[in-house]
Scaffold this active site. Structure first.
Site, PDB file in Angstrom:
ATOM      1  N   GLU A  54       0.902  -1.196   0.172  1.00  9.85           N
ATOM      2  CA  GLU A  54       0.053   0.075   0.036  1.00  9.85           C
ATOM      3  C   GLU A  54       0.921   1.214  -0.117  1.00  9.85           C
ATOM      4  O   GLU A  54       1.626   1.313   0.850  1.00  9.85           O
ATOM      5  CB  GLU A  54      -0.903   0.081   1.237  1.00  9.85           C
ATOM      6  CG  GLU A  54      -2.097  -0.847   1.170  1.00  9.85           C
ATOM      7  CD  GLU A  54      -2.837  -0.908   2.767  1.00  9.85           C
ATOM      8  OE1 GLU A  54      -2.880   0.389   3.190  1.00  9.85           O
ATOM      9  OE2 GLU A  54      -3.616  -1.546   3.047  1.00  9.85           O
ATOM     10  N   GLU A  56      -5.300   9.380  10.366  1.00  9.24           N
ATOM     11  CA  GLU A  56      -4.152   8.998  10.413  1.00  9.24           C
ATOM     12  C   GLU A  56      -3.639   9.558  11.744  1.00  9.24           C
ATOM     13  O   GLU A  56      -4.014  10.602  12.288  1.00  9.24           O
ATOM     14  CB  GLU A  56      -3.338   9.862   9.417  1.00  9.24           C
ATOM     15  CG  GLU A  56      -2.288   8.758   8.514  1.00  9.24           C
ATOM     16  CD  GLU A  56      -3.495   8.238   7.559  1.00  9.24           C
ATOM     17  OE1 GLU A  56      -3.656   6.766   7.879  1.00  9.24           O
ATOM     18  OE2 GLU A  56      -4.156   8.571   6.657  1.00  9.24           O
TER      19      GLU A  56
END
Ligand SMILES: Cc1ncc(COP(=O)(O)O)c(C=O)c1O
Lengths: 418, 286
Positions: free
Chosen positions: B52, B63
């Protein structure tokens, strides 16, 4: 009917091309739960929610607020100027209307904790007050820059028992505070409600916050008819995320002859510096383009790659790169006219209104009065301007900014010199 | 390896074809795209089954601090979607590559609004799949159509809060694999495994889609336990991004960092394989 413009929004929360629910999957069940609670309690008044909300607005919030004829401004601009006095709401801004509604809703939903972002600190303060009043633990996220420029509000939040978490990322303003609050929500979603501070975010927030703020135009519309036996030619309100504008406009949207003006922060100029990732203004309605930020498709300040620009305004509450999707749609359809007022004009207007009317406005609000100064009687024979908040929180900033400028309307600050 | 890039990109499902998949994540452009290319080759050498790559966006709401900082380093280094796709096009690894990014940069790419131009360019660059953490199923039709048109998999995240009808709808939509979010909150390396991980895995038992677990996985033993618990794959992000950050901090040569990444991936992969062995002891002899 124009006087009763509340409409149940489409289920998917779309306003033309704008709106939607662009949030991580972890939050979607909470967003669905909130949509259901919004329908039941806010739209259908289940368990008497709306009655209780109105009672809190009256006894705790000090509503209804006056609609005041501004005599000296009317003379200056040669038009009837009426002020909708949201600065007299408890806490000093319209923000409490929404904060009370959402904290109360969180209680009805059985949530155990509320969190909120804040820019100017007005929404954080309002949420902290409502949370104290309704006995809910409360945590506020606020960008570091804003913590430093809105110190009195930080202290007010602490006094009311809220935790204040400074956010050190990026430019440390509202955008970063929203990011961090979304992260908290994604972590604690099972027992926490996110009291979003404006008509932004995923559906149902834009509709729900508008409904809580619509009390402004509900009152103003009947008050102006009582006072002047007519509707205004124009309603003017400042726009950051857009809760003050949507609240001030909502019950006038159906009145086609009433012009609606959303005044954005022109900052220090309307340009973009893509290489630095900066736009020295917050005029997303006037200069932005379509994109997806903080849960909704709306108008944004962004570069050609879709990176969000750091916005700027002397007023922390307008300093945001996005805007509510319904407001974006009303501008797109031509129903609302966007305008910009820069830092200098807003500061002049701050001093002018203080001197002329004995009302010290918030710096956000001052933008609406900068627009009134520029347009005056061009706006028509009767103009309603919403005083979204009072300026006590801004005094440190205003002293500093005034010292750096040569402002016609400012008082002599020599008194401070040793 | 020009012949390799002329071949069609592998499908994401290939990653699960023989044994548990180890899927590392790195933020592309951290500290610059040249380094990323070197790192990706190292991940593949270490035994990654798919990789990824985070394409940086200025508002990374899903995040935690580690990947936020990586994203800001990548943006400071001038990582744009165009440059990201160019770099992907230069890569000659033969495992599927997935891009992980937010919806706005996808939406803005190219001259017309909408996800189609980005997906077309991504397919041309050799990407095999797309993961968009701020795009729930409700808003994903345009991207899904574009991905189908260009042969890319669109991987959906299944959260600990995803249950009932939502879960059915997501499992029907996801392609390549289901990204099982191990815990509520943001990305970030943890030292423990959450109960939610195993609950989520058991909720996903009846579906005919590979399940890869991510969010907080950092150690070999985590990988083993997750695969033993029924997962088909493990995604490791922040722990590897942290290694890149340490390299940046110490001003190390990218090749040195790449060696450490390769070793870490090999170790995690060994953990995943241990987990698979533990899960099926009796089938060993058959
Ligand atoms: C007094 C005042 N007016 C206006 C605003 C702008 O927000 P909105 O556009 O949501 O009303 C703020 C935000 O903090 C504010 O404090």
């Amino acid at each position: 009917m124009s006087g009763d413009a509340r409409e149940t929004p489409a289920d998917d929360g779309k306003f033309g091309r704008f709106g939607g629910q662009y949030v991580p999957e972890a939050l979607m069940p909470a967003v669905e739960e909130l949509t259901d609670a919004y329908q039941r309690y806010v739209l259908d008044n289940e368990d008497g929610f709306i009655d209780e909300f109105r009672e809190h607005l009256r006894t705790f919030g000090g509503r209804p607020t006056p609609l005041q004829r501004a005599d000296r401004s009317s003379e200056r601009y040669d038009t009837e100027v009426y002020l909708k006095r949201e600065d007299s709401v408890h806490g000093g801004a319209h923000k409490l209307n929404n904060a009370l509604g959402q904290v109360l809703l969180a209680k009805y939903m059985g949530k155990e904790r509320v969190i909120a972002e804040t820019g100017a600190g007005q929404h954080g303060t309002a949420t902290a007050m409502a949370a104290a009043h309704l006995d809910m633990p409360c945590e506020i996220y606020m960008g570091r820059t804003d913590v430093n420029r809105q110190r009195p509000n930080v202290f007010r939040m602490r006094l009311d028992g809220a935790e204040v978490n400074p956010v050190d990322v990026g430019s440390g303003t509202l955008k970063e505070a929203i990011n961090e609050t979304l992260r908290d929500w994604a972590t604690n979603v099972e027992d926490t409600h996110y009291v979003i501070g404006s008509v932004v975010g995923p559906h149902p927030f834009p509709s729900m916050v508008r409904d809580f703020q619509a009390v402004i135009s509900e009152e103003a519309r009947s008050q102006v008819q009582e006072a002047a036996d007519r509707l205004p030619d124009a309603v003017v309100a400042c726009a950051g995320g857009g809760s003050n504008t949507m609240g001030s406009f909502h019950h006038f949207v159906g009145d086609e002859d009433v012009d609606l003006y959303a005044v954005e922060a022109g900052g220090s100029g309307l340009e973009r510096h893509e290489d630095e990732g900066v736009a020295p203004h917050s005029a997303s309605l006037s200069t932005g383009d379509e994109g997806v930020l903080h849960g909704a498709r709306t108008k944004l300040l962004q570069d050609r790659h879709g990176q969000i620009l750091e916005s700027h305004s002397v007023s922390a509450g307008l300093d945001y790169a996005g805007v509510g999707p319904e407001l974006a749609d009303l501008v797109e359809s031509g129903r609302v006219t966007p305008a910009t007022v820069g830092d200098d004009e807003a500061l002049e207007a701050f001093h002018r209104l203080s001197r002329l009317e004995g009302i010290i406005p918030a710096l956000e609000t001052s933008h609406a009065f900068g627009f009134l100064e520029r347009e005056g009687a061009e706006l028509g024979d009767l103009v309603v301007v919403t005083v979204s908040g009072r300026g006590d929180k801004d005094l440190e900033t205003v002293i500093e900014e005034t010292e750096q400028r040569d402002l016609d309307a400012a008082p002599d600050l020599e008194v401070f010199e040793r | 390896m020009t012949e390799a890039s002329a071949e069609p990109a592998p499908r994401v499902a290939d990653a699960f074809a023989d044994g548990p998949a180890l899927i590392p994540y790195l933020t592309a452009g951290d500290p610059d795209l040249e380094a990323t290319e070197e790192f990706v080759r190292a991940l593949a050498r270490g035994g990654a089954d798919a990789i990824e790559l985070g394409m940086p966006f200025s508002e990374p709401i899903a995040e935690g601090p580690t990947i936020q900082n990586a994203i800001f380093r990548a943006l400071d280094a001038g990582t744009t979607p165009e440059r990201f796709l160019d770099a992907v096009g230069d890569l000659d690894v033969d495992v599927p590559l997935l891009v992980m990014t937010y919806y706005n940069p996808i939406y803005q790419y190219g001259s017309e609004d909408g996800p189609e131009p980005y997906v077309e360019a991504a397919a041309e660059a050799g990407l095999s799949g797309v993961i968009v953490p701020d795009l729930p199923a409700e808003e994903s039709d345009p991207l899904q159509d574009a991905c189908e048109a260009h042969g890319l998999d669109l991987v959906f995240v299944v959260a600990p809060t995803t249950t009932g009808d939502r879960l059915d709808r997501l499992m029907a939509r996801t392609s390549g694999f289901a990204y099982v979010q191990a815990r509520l909150g943001t990305t970030g390396a943890r030292t423990d495994l959450s109960e939610a991980t195993f609950e989520s895995l058991s909720r996903l038992d009846g579906y005919d889609v590979p399940r890869a677990v991510g969010f907080g996985v950092s150690e070999r033993e985590h990988a083993a336990a997750i695969v033993e618990g029924g997962a088909d794959g493990v995604v490791v992000g922040s722990a590897l991004v942290e290694m890149v950050a340490e390299g940046v901090e110490a001003d190390e040569n990218p090749a040195t960092v790449a060696e450490r990444l390769q070793a870490a991936v090999a170790d995690l992969k060994a953990g995943a394989e241990e987990g698979a062995t533990r899960a099926t002891p009796e089938s060993q002899g058959n």
